[in-house]
Write a protein that holds these residues in place. Structure first.
Motif, PDB file in Angstrom:
ATOM      1  N   UNK A 137      83.464 -21.826  -7.385  1.00 33.57           N
ATOM      2  CA  UNK A 137      83.351 -21.200  -6.066  1.00 33.57           C
ATOM      3  C   UNK A 137      83.453 -22.239  -4.947  1.00 33.57           C
ATOM      4  N   UNK A 138      84.161 -21.841  -3.892  1.00 35.14           N
ATOM      5  CA  UNK A 138      84.235 -22.662  -2.657  1.00 35.14           C
ATOM      6  C   UNK A 138      84.698 -24.096  -2.938  1.00 35.14           C
ATOM      7  N   UNK A 139      85.651 -24.230  -3.830  1.00 34.48           N
ATOM      8  CA  UNK A 139      86.071 -25.580  -4.215  1.00 34.48           C
ATOM      9  C   UNK A 139      86.763 -26.309  -3.055  1.00 34.48           C
ATOM     10  N   UNK A 140      87.525 -25.578  -2.250  1.00 36.72           N
ATOM     11  CA  UNK A 140      88.198 -26.217  -1.104  1.00 36.72           C
ATOM     12  C   UNK A 140      87.162 -26.791  -0.136  1.00 36.72           C
ATOM     13  N   UNK A 141      86.066 -26.073   0.042  1.00 37.57           N
ATOM     14  CA  UNK A 141      85.024 -26.558   0.943  1.00 37.57           C
ATOM     15  C   UNK A 141      84.370 -27.827   0.382  1.00 37.57           C
ATOM     16  N   UNK A 142      84.221 -27.871  -0.939  1.00 38.09           N
ATOM     17  CA  UNK A 142      83.668 -29.087  -1.561  1.00 38.09           C
ATOM     18  C   UNK A 142      84.590 -30.269  -1.312  1.00 38.09           C
ATOM     19  N   UNK A 145      85.117 -34.921  -0.094  1.00 34.27           N
ATOM     20  CA  UNK A 145      86.298 -35.704  -0.439  1.00 34.27           C
ATOM     21  C   UNK A 145      86.900 -35.300  -1.772  1.00 34.27           C
ATOM     22  N   UNK A 146      88.154 -35.687  -1.961  1.00 36.05           N
ATOM     23  CA  UNK A 146      88.872 -35.278  -3.178  1.00 36.05           C
ATOM     24  C   UNK A 146      88.316 -35.968  -4.429  1.00 36.05           C
ATOM     25  N   UNK A 147      87.797 -37.176  -4.278  1.00 35.85           N
ATOM     26  CA  UNK A 147      87.186 -37.831  -5.440  1.00 35.85           C
ATOM     27  C   UNK A 147      85.984 -37.035  -5.926  1.00 35.85           C
ATOM     28  N   UNK A 148      85.217 -36.519  -4.986  1.00 35.90           N
ATOM     29  CA  UNK A 148      84.084 -35.673  -5.351  1.00 35.90           C
ATOM     30  C   UNK A 148      84.572 -34.389  -6.018  1.00 35.90           C
ATOM     31  N   UNK A 149      85.688 -33.852  -5.507  1.00 40.75           N
ATOM     32  CA  UNK A 149      86.264 -32.648  -6.113  1.00 40.75           C
ATOM     33  C   UNK A 149      86.658 -32.893  -7.562  1.00 40.75           C
ATOM     34  N   UNK A 189      73.316 -34.431  -3.902  1.00 38.44           N
ATOM     35  CA  UNK A 189      73.296 -33.258  -4.768  1.00 38.44           C
ATOM     36  C   UNK A 189      74.275 -32.214  -4.249  1.00 38.44           C
ATOM     37  N   UNK A 190      75.183 -31.782  -5.124  1.00 39.06           N
ATOM     38  CA  UNK A 190      76.190 -30.786  -4.741  1.00 39.06           C
ATOM     39  C   UNK A 190      75.979 -29.543  -5.595  1.00 39.06           C
TER      40      UNK A 190
END
Length: 360
Positions: A238-243, A248-252, A314-315
């Motif tokens: 869920x909400x991956x674009x927002x993450x 950042x993309x590394x976090x994604x 924490x994500x």
């Protein structure tokens, strides 16, 4: 044993050098017992060549492999040509030269060498063979062999040449066998690596679409033959674009890798997990049990309550699941399409839930 094989594979010419030093040392001692004037120079020649090859052994780690083999070959060739002229008869040195031809090819097959290397070595060997064979034809008077000491020297030298040549060829054959087995193992390992890469996602190490298609075919065949129904679940973070935008993309990438890994280890074999594309993943059940939906929802709730930690932050991560089975479908594609509709329904109704098809 493995250490010995590894040493022979990496240093295959070193034992040959050592054996040659021992052979020259043996002949240096042996000629001391002969008193014929022709044999006397060998008391200096044999130790000299033993010393040259011994220096090759000492400098083995420092010298280039092809250079050391070249020096060794020149020593053997020069000795094989020199010996008949010294003792006035061919003493089996042509056998050294004959076995040196395949030996040089076998012992240097894995070394980086100039293009001219084999041509130059073969030319030298053939010229030396021509000299020794010519000498045998023209300079071996049978009358000399009636002298007991010369006859004994002739027999011992030929016998030694046969033994040394046979030992060298056996060693080269054994070394070649070890090399071929190593290459076979390496080829099999690389093939397995290629197969794995072709069937698995690079980021998550989960099965990719190519491997998933094979699983689908197996499930369809099992349903057709054994009438065993399977289930497919597609889920989306869920909400991956927002993450991505927030952390950042590394976090994604970190979220994709770790969340999918948590899903994979939440289910035991034979349940399989695959990456379908982007932030979408599949859970494939080869058969259905009464607890299938309950277990899936339990995993969803547990992972939703355990935020992932990235760089000290924490994500919270949740996912929406859509699931269907083959009870009312004949192909995996139809089951997946129905599960995908359930996923879309879940996304449109609040996310972070499991939506089960009415055809499950």
């Amino acid at each position: 044993m493995k250490k010995l094989l590894y040493f022979l594979m990496k240093n295959n010419t070193f034992p040959v050098f050592v054996m040659t030093v021992l052979a020259y040392a043996f002949w240096s001692l042996l000629v001391m017992f002969f008193h014929q004037p022709e044999v006397s120079p060998l008391r200096f020649i044999n130790p000299l060549y033993a010393l040259l090859i011994f220096l090759l052994c000492l400098l083995y780690k420092k010298l280039d492999r092809v250079l050391s083999v070249s020096i060794y070959a020149v020593c053997i060739i020069s000795y094989s040509v020199l010996l008949p002229f010294v003792v006035q008869m061919v003493c089996g040195t042509e056998l050294y030269l004959l076995c040196a031809i395949p030996s040089i090819f076998l012992l240097t097959a894995e070394y980086k060498r100039p293009r001219w290397f084999y041509s130059a070595m073969n030319l030298l060997l053939f010229l030396a063979l021509a000299v020794t064979v010519g000498f045998r034809v023209t300079h071996t008077p049978p009358a000399k062999l009636f002298i007991a000491e010369r006859r004994l020297f002739f027999m011992l030298s030929h016998g030694s040449a046969v033994v040394v040549s046979v030992v060298l060829m056996i060693y080269c054959g054994f070394n070649t066998l070890v090399m071929l087995r190593h290459l076979e193992y390496k080829s099999r390992f690389l093939q397995n690596e290629l197969d794995y890469t072709a069937k698995h996602d690079v980021l998550t190490s989960l099965m990719n679409r190519h491997r998933t298609a094979e699983v689908f075919n197996a499930y369809e065949l099992r349903k057709k033959v054994e009438n065993v129904d399977f289930a497919l679940c597609i889920f989306d973070i869920d909400n991956f674009k927002r993450i991505n935008d927030t952390y950042g993309h590394d976090a994604g990438d970190y979220i994709l890798k770790n969340y999918s890994s948590a899903i994979r280890y939440s289910f035991s074999e034979p349940v399989k997990v695959a990456r379908w594309g982007g932030e979408e993943f599949l859970i494939m059940y080869p058969s259905i049990t009464p607890d299938t939906i309950y277990e899936l929802d339990r995993v969803r709730k547990r992972l939703a309550s355990e935020p992932l930690v990235y760089n000290g932050q924490e994500i919270p991560v949740t996912a929406t699941f859509g699931i269907s089975s083959s009870r009312h479908f004949s192909t995996a594609s139809e089951v997946l399409a129905d599960a995908d509709r359930m996923l879309l329904e879940g996304k449109n109704n609040g996310k972070n839930r499991v939506v089960v098809s009415e055809k499950f």
